[in-house]
Design a protein around this motif. Structure first.
Motif, PDB file in Angstrom:
ATOM      1  N   CYS A 190       0.313   9.452  -5.190  1.00 15.82           N
ATOM      2  CA  CYS A 190       0.490  10.881  -4.854  1.00 15.82           C
ATOM      3  C   CYS A 190       1.171  11.964  -5.701  1.00 15.82           C
ATOM      4  CB  CYS A 190       0.471  10.631  -3.054  1.00 15.82           C
ATOM      5  SG  CYS A 190      -0.992  10.052  -2.260  1.00 15.82           S
ATOM      6  N   PHE A 202       0.629   4.094  -2.722  1.00 17.06           N
ATOM      7  CA  PHE A 202      -0.025   5.959  -1.814  1.00 17.06           C
ATOM      8  C   PHE A 202       1.155   6.380  -2.239  1.00 17.06           C
ATOM      9  CE2 PHE A 202      -0.529   8.759   0.822  1.00 17.06           C
ATOM     10  CZ  PHE A 202      -1.484   8.860   0.473  1.00 17.06           C
ATOM     11  N   GLN A 230       3.016  13.000   4.405  1.00 15.48           N
ATOM     12  CA  GLN A 230       3.192  11.231   5.013  1.00 15.48           C
ATOM     13  C   GLN A 230       3.871  12.366   6.337  1.00 15.48           C
ATOM     14  OE1 GLN A 230       6.199   9.883   7.146  1.00 15.48           O
ATOM     15  NE2 GLN A 230       6.972  10.966   6.330  1.00 15.48           N
ATOM     16  N   GLY A 264       0.688  -1.187  -0.030  1.00 11.90           N
ATOM     17  CA  GLY A 264       0.090  -0.315   0.222  1.00 11.90           C
ATOM     18  C   GLY A 264       1.083   1.383  -0.441  1.00 11.90           C
TER      19      GLY A 264
END
Length: 309
Positions: free
Chosen positions: A50, A46, A83, A42
């Motif tokens: 992004c 991700f 993040q 994931g």
């Protein structure tokens, strides 16, 4: 009968997660390994996704229409900020949920660590892209690659490693050293400390905003000065003073004064803390030097800044 046995197995399994009890290999490892792989996968999807979506939006949105170099820089800083917000939020939840700083566990500590590891790999590439496009804009080649001289790609890569060596080394250590230690060596203990370490990312959004403002030549604005002050304060509290706080927290748990803690814990723990603290002190020095230049320009620098320069 079958339903009762299955329920008991689930009870035992979740008890293992809470109390770190060793059971036969086949029961807990399959779902745990599958979960780790899923979280890691994931994260691999991700963060690059992004970045790609943000870069495309910044370049193609009617009211923005950014150049490719600008879009790459802004998108990379936005992903880093996302993040950082997720990491600091997870760290706050974990650290405030663990009342016993050694034995208490929270599922989010291991889950987010596994999810975030691909970020550090992605960010090495994103930083290289920023360096690459900056190099192109300075007239060392075209975007299509035709105008570049032979060997220029390797020259750009060497320049990138020379400029960002400490950051690349930091990211590589996060992946190759800190991640295996946090997953394997801890054996489910010390989630409180891991949560506090995740909260070090609080300063990252301010660092990213500062770089974006510099990119757009906004160093003279009030926003840049306020952001610089917040960056300095957050970096000091969440990265530099974090390590003395962790030593103090352990001393309070063990009934030891702060200065006695380094002598009471294993030497390799002190070594690891020192290696993690060293780059933070170097970056904090750079931030302080930048703050001096921001608030006291070279036309009238204070004595401290004159000594540093």
């Amino acid at each position: 009968m079958g339903g009762e046995v299955f329920l008991n197995k689930n009870d035992i399994y979740f008890s293992v997660l809470r109390r770190n009890i060793n059971l036969p290999f086949c029961l807990p490892t399959c779902p745990l390994e599958a979960g780790m792989a899923l979280l890691f996968a994931g994260g691999c999807v991700f963060f690059p996704l992004c970045f790609t979506v943000l870069r495309w939006g910044l370049q193609n949105h009617a009211s923005l229409q950014m150049e490719k170099q600008e879009a790459v820089l802004v998108a990379s800083k936005l992903v880093s900020s996302v993040q950082a917000i997720m990491a600091s939020t997870a760290g706050y939840i974990v650290s405030t949920s663990c009342k016993h700083i050694i034995d208490d566990q929270h599922w989010l500590s291991s889950a987010y660590t596994q999810f975030a590891v691909p970020y550090f790999i992605y960010d090495i590439y994103a930083m290289f892209l920023c360096h690459w496009h900056k190099h192109q804009v300075k007239g060392h080649g075209g975007d299509d690659g035709v105008a570049r001289a032979p060997g220029s790609t390797w020259a750009i890569a060497r320049g990138y490693l020379h400029k960002e060596f400490l950051m690349v080394l930091h990211h590589a250590a996060m992946v190759l050293v800190c991640f295996p230690l946090s997953v394997v060596w801890r054996q489910g203990k010390g989630d409180f400390f891991l949560g506090c370490m995740l909260m070090a990312e609080v300063s990252t959004p301010f660092v990213c905003l500062g770089k974006i403002l510099i990119q757009y030549k906004q160093q003279h604005t009030l926003l840049h000065k306020v952001n610089g002050a917040l960056m300095l304060l957050s970096f000091l509290c969440c990265r530099v003073l974090l390590f003395p706080y962790l030593y103090w927290a352990y001393g309070r748990h063990a009934g030891l004064p702060l200065l006695a803690v380094p002598l009471a814990i294993p030497a390799h723990v002190n070594l690891g803390a020192a290696l993690l603290l060293a780059p933070q002190l170097y970056w904090f020095f750079l931030i302080c030097r930048g703050a001096c230049r921001l608030f006291w320009p070279r036309s009238r620098p204070p004595p401290a800044c004159q000594a540093q320069d």
